[in-house]
Design an enzyme around this catalytic site. Structure first.
Site, mmCIF file in Angstrom:
data_model
loop_
_atom_site.group_PDB
_atom_site.id
_atom_site.type_symbol
_atom_site.label_atom_id
_atom_site.label_comp_id
_atom_site.label_asym_id
_atom_site.label_seq_id
_atom_site.Cartn_x
_atom_site.Cartn_y
_atom_site.Cartn_z
ATOM 1 N N ARG A 99 0.843 -1.207 0.000
ATOM 2 C CA ARG A 99 0.000 0.000 0.000
ATOM 3 C C ARG A 99 0.877 1.255 0.000
ATOM 4 N NH1 ARG A 99 -3.854 -3.470 3.113
ATOM 5 N NH2 ARG A 99 -2.773 -3.242 5.097
ATOM 6 N N PHE A 148 -11.866 -4.327 -5.581
ATOM 7 C CA PHE A 148 -11.872 -5.235 -4.425
ATOM 8 C C PHE A 148 -11.266 -4.491 -3.223
ATOM 9 C CE2 PHE A 148 -10.993 -7.640 -8.348
ATOM 10 C CZ PHE A 148 -12.097 -8.476 -8.408
ATOM 11 N N ASP A 206 -16.227 -2.581 -4.104
ATOM 12 C CA ASP A 206 -16.272 -3.894 -3.454
ATOM 13 C C ASP A 206 -17.713 -4.391 -3.466
ATOM 14 O OD1 ASP A 206 -14.142 -5.461 -1.509
ATOM 15 O OD2 ASP A 206 -16.222 -5.901 -0.990
ATOM 16 N N ASP A 240 -6.851 -5.930 -6.275
ATOM 17 C CA ASP A 240 -6.492 -6.697 -5.070
ATOM 18 C C ASP A 240 -7.610 -7.692 -4.756
ATOM 19 O OD1 ASP A 240 -5.400 -7.589 -2.683
ATOM 20 O OD2 ASP A 240 -6.051 -5.845 -1.529
ATOM 21 N N CYS A 265 -3.409 -13.377 -3.880
ATOM 22 C CA CYS A 265 -3.106 -13.846 -2.521
ATOM 23 C C CYS A 265 -3.335 -15.348 -2.382
ATOM 24 C CB CYS A 265 -3.939 -13.078 -1.496
ATOM 25 S SG CYS A 265 -5.718 -13.295 -1.695
#
Length: 400
Positions: free
Chosen positions: A214, A230, A252, A301, A341
């Protein structure tokens, strides 16, 4: 010590011998002695050589998780406190410890448990039966170690509500460890203020692993129009806003996350610059493209599209599509930050998927940097599962 003795098959235990901590069910030859699931056992190689001690669970495919390579090492309070102290000393050297992951399971040689520190609150996630029996002792040890540095913990909350506990024959659980307290905790990270909901937020309440990723996007966002997909509780969007972005849109699908993100924007005085929209990213990106929208920085993300090897093919399609859509929305010369991730979407496959996306939309990517998870989520080279976050920043150029 009266513990059962587990003997490996000849040729088994390759991961263990390379420094890993797991022994799978199909690697075991014999078990001599009596035990209950969750008990500590001694592990021998096929020829009787002592491999160490760990806890066993016959309900799990990961049959044994190793605690030590010394078969004579007692797994007592002193041992646990040593492990906890080593984990804390490592964080003090490598990261901002105001809020950080203090214990990261196998990578801290405490398999199956995660403990996050959010300011003066601890959040515990216990995922394996053997370590579950030790969690209260570990929490006490951690409080004592932190107190040595003048850090007083006002509350501990357990978020052991992940589905993976069911594979260990354990029930999902969440609740207070000790006294009840206000579970909305304010933290400051990279100069941004957040209200973290440790009781009902995702996972342990906040994704600490992206802390320095970030921070890395801040320098790109000064004076920029930014799209954060996201966004969850708005972390990348707020880093863009605090860095001086001209406009930021965070998207989101979760109404709860968007409500929290909007409150976080107000908390930082950014509500006029950083806006949030509740929408499915896969639906929104094509409509933004159709409207002719363009951004200086696009951030992708997404959650893990795959949590097993069986669904990797579908995950590749998802990653390829959002990266294609994202690239189309970047102005020529602008920047794309994109990540995965999922442990199963490994570095090579993720890199290949982004390259395919760029080729499909006739973009040329100039790599600015490649990053992984923050150092408080250390990657243990002998434990593949500890390496899961891949994060690229690219400059996007149109082919011309």
């Amino acid at each position: 010590m009266g513990e059962a003795v587990v003997t490996l098959k000849k040729g088994a235990g390759r991961s263990l011998k390379a420094g890993g901590l797991w022994i799978y069910d199909n690697e075991i030859d014999t078990i001599m002695g009596t035990f209950q699931n969750g008990d500590l056992v001694v592990v021998h190689d096929f020829d009787g050589y002592g491999m160490g001690r760990g806890f066993i669970n016959q309900k799990s495919k990961i049959r044994i998780r190793m605690m030590t390579r010394d078969i004579d090492q007692p797994i007592d309070r002193a041992f646990l406190k040593m492990r906890v102290r080593e984990a804390w000393q490592y964080r003090k050297k490598t990261v901002d410890t105001a809020s950080c992951r203090v214990i990261f399971g196998e990578a801290d040689f405490l398999p199956g448990i995660v403990i996050d520190k959010f300011s003066d609150v601890l959040v515990v996630e216990s995922l394996a039966l053997g370590i579950d029996r030790m969690k209260l002792e570990l929490v006490t040890c951690l409080k004592e170690v932190l107190a040595e540095d003048g850090i007083a913990i006002r509350g501990v909350y357990e978020r052991s509500d992940a589905k993976v506990r069911l594979q260990e024959g354990m029930e999902r659980f969440k609740g207070f460890i000790g006294e009840e307290f206000d579970t909305n905790v304010e933290i400051i990270e990279n100069g941004v203020r957040y209200l973290v909901d440790v009781k009902d937020g995702q996972k342990t309440g906040f994704f600490l692993d992206q802390k320095y990723n970030r921070l890395a996007i801040q320098k790109l966002c000064r004076g920029a129009d930014v799209l954060d997909c996201f966004t969850h509780t708005g972390s990348f969007a707020l880093n863009a806003g605090i860095a001086g972005a001209r406009s930021v849109l965070g998207v989101d699908a979760s109404e709860l996350a968007i409500a929290q993100a909007s409150k976080n924007a107000e908390r930082n005085g950014l509500q006029h610059i950083v806006k949030f929209q509740c929408a499915d990213v896969f639906d929104l990106l094509p409509s933004l493209e159709a409207s002719g929208a363009q951004y200086d920085v696009v951030i992708l993300d997404p959650p893990a599209f795959t949590k097993s090897r069986n669904s990797v093919k579908n995950a590749v399609k998802g990653y390829r599509e959002i990266n294609m859509r994202g690239m189309k929305l970047v102005r020529d010369g602008g920047f794309l930050a994109t990540c995965s991730c999922s442990h199963f979407m490994d570095y090579e496959l993720f890199t290949q998927t982004i390259a395919q996306a760029a080729k499909s939309v006739h973009c040329r990517l100039r790599q600015v940097e490649y990053r992984t998870q923050s150092a408080d989520h250390p990657i243990l080279w002998s434990a593949e599962e500890s390496y899961y976050l891949k994060f690229y920043i690219f400059q996007v150029r149109r082919e011309r």
